[in-house]
Design a protein around this motif. Structure first.
Motif, PDB file in Angstrom:
ATOM      1  N   SER A   1       0.870  -1.177   0.000  1.00 49.00           N
ATOM      2  CA  SER A   1       0.000   0.000   0.000  1.00 49.00           C
ATOM      3  C   SER A   1       0.908   1.228   0.000  1.00 49.00           C
ATOM      4  N   THR A   2       0.625   2.189  -0.851  1.00 52.46           N
ATOM      5  CA  THR A   2       1.468   3.400  -0.865  1.00 52.46           C
ATOM      6  C   THR A   2       1.344   4.150   0.464  1.00 52.46           C
TER       7      THR A   2
ATOM      8  N   GLN B   1      -1.159  -2.149  -6.172  1.00 50.60           N
ATOM      9  CA  GLN B   1      -1.022  -2.386  -4.727  1.00 50.60           C
ATOM     10  C   GLN B   1      -1.563  -3.781  -4.414  1.00 50.60           C
TER      11      GLN B   1
ATOM     12  N   ARG C   1      -5.608  -0.036   0.839  1.00 52.89           N
ATOM     13  CA  ARG C   1      -6.518   0.102   1.983  1.00 52.89           C
ATOM     14  C   ARG C   1      -7.468   1.272   1.799  1.00 52.89           C
TER      15      ARG C   1
ATOM     16  N   ARG D   1     -11.045   3.397   3.813  1.00 53.41           N
ATOM     17  CA  ARG D   1     -11.488   3.811   5.147  1.00 53.41           C
ATOM     18  C   ARG D   1     -12.212   2.647   5.814  1.00 53.41           C
TER      19      ARG D   1
ATOM     20  N   LYS E   1     -18.335   6.294  -7.644  1.00 50.12           N
ATOM     21  CA  LYS E   1     -17.063   6.670  -7.025  1.00 50.12           C
ATOM     22  C   LYS E   1     -15.903   6.595  -8.019  1.00 50.12           C
TER      23      LYS E   1
END
Ligand code: BTN
Length: 265
Positions: free
Chosen positions: A26-27, A50, A54, A56, A121
């Motif tokens: 994950s960055t 990735q 991740r 929220r 989104k």
């Protein structure tokens, strides 16, 4: 040896150094690791894919290789948590401006910080604090941004069908991830230079783009679910909701999850 991306611009407060990796878990995690190792504020880490992107609330973020922009910026705010908490909302404005400047499309914001195109989104933002001192001053903060660029409906799969969209679904040709990154870094650099002084400007821009305002919403809290009407946005980017009994409450992003009652937005 990892190479410096040509997107690095020495004069930028954010993006003076840009690392572009092929794969990373994950960055955000990588930026937090580098922050703990003493990397300077303004470092940016991008990756083509990735393995453990991740989102929220402990959710994962689909991160197909080469299909999206996965980018995180390491910041060293030296400010109270309550102040830096607003950065996510500012970042949503920055993403909208970058997308609009590059493509002419005009994204909206689903409170607190999803960027939408046509009610679906396009981008998610995850802000995470690293080191915080005993007085509550945030020493390291990572702002992570995932923008969908080239995904087709099939790429999103059944889980994200009707929820997610990408720029390629709205344009004859989606911008390259480097182009999107450059436009975004320009906006993030500006944001960081004017934070927090330009709050009025970012608040007005957020309000103008906020698709949640005026809509029926369902509020999900640990103690249950309620329906209400989103009636306003507070000075701290909180959402004012009027419930059926006429009571109004200002909700902050960390406390609640909001769902529109008509589709995703
Ligand atoms: C969300 O929609 O809940 C937030 C998604 C944030 C995704 C970005 S992609 C780059 C950065 N690295 C991560 O693991 N997450 C953020």
């Amino acid at each position: 040896m990892e190479s410096l991306s040509p997107l690095s611009r020495p004069g930028r407060a954010v993006g003076h150094t840009v690392i572009d990796l092929d794969w990373i878990d994950s960055t955000n995690t990588e930026c937090l690791r580098r922050g703990a190792d003493g990397a300077p504020g303004g470092l940016v880490v991008m990756a083509k894919g990735q393995t453990a992107g991740r989102g929220r609330r402990g959710r994962s973020f689909q991160s197909l290789e080469g299909k999206g922009l996965y980018l995180s910026a390491l910041l060293r705010p030296e400010r109270a948590f309550s102040e830096v908490a607003q950065l996510t909302a500012w970042t949503a404005v920055a993403v909208c401006r970058a997308v609009e400047g590059l493509t002419g499309l005009s994204p909206a914001i689903k409170w607190p910080n999803d960027v939408l195109l046509d009610g679906k989104k396009l981008c998610g933002i995850l802000t995470e604090a690293g080191e915080t001192d005993s007085a509550g001053t945030v020493k390291t903060l990572v702002v992570g941004i995932g923008v969908n660029l080239g995904q087709s409906e099939e790429d999103f799969g059944p889980e994200l069908a009707g929820i997610a969209t990408s720029l390629s679904q709205h344009l004859p040709k989606a911008p390259a991830r480097e182009e999107m990154a450059d436009a975004l870094l320009e906006e993030l650099d500006r944001l960081w230079r004017v934070f927090p002084a330009a709050k009025g400007e970012y608040l007005a821009a957020y309000r103008a783009r906020c698709a949640t305002l005026g809509r029926a919403v369902r509020i999900l809290r640990p103690d249950g679910e309620w329906e209400g009407q989103a009636v306003g946005l507070g000075e701290d980017f909180s959402l004012r909701v009027r419930f059926a009994d006429g009571q109004e409450e200002d909700l902050t992003a960390g406390e609640v999850s909001v769902r529109g009652l008509l589709g995703y937005q």
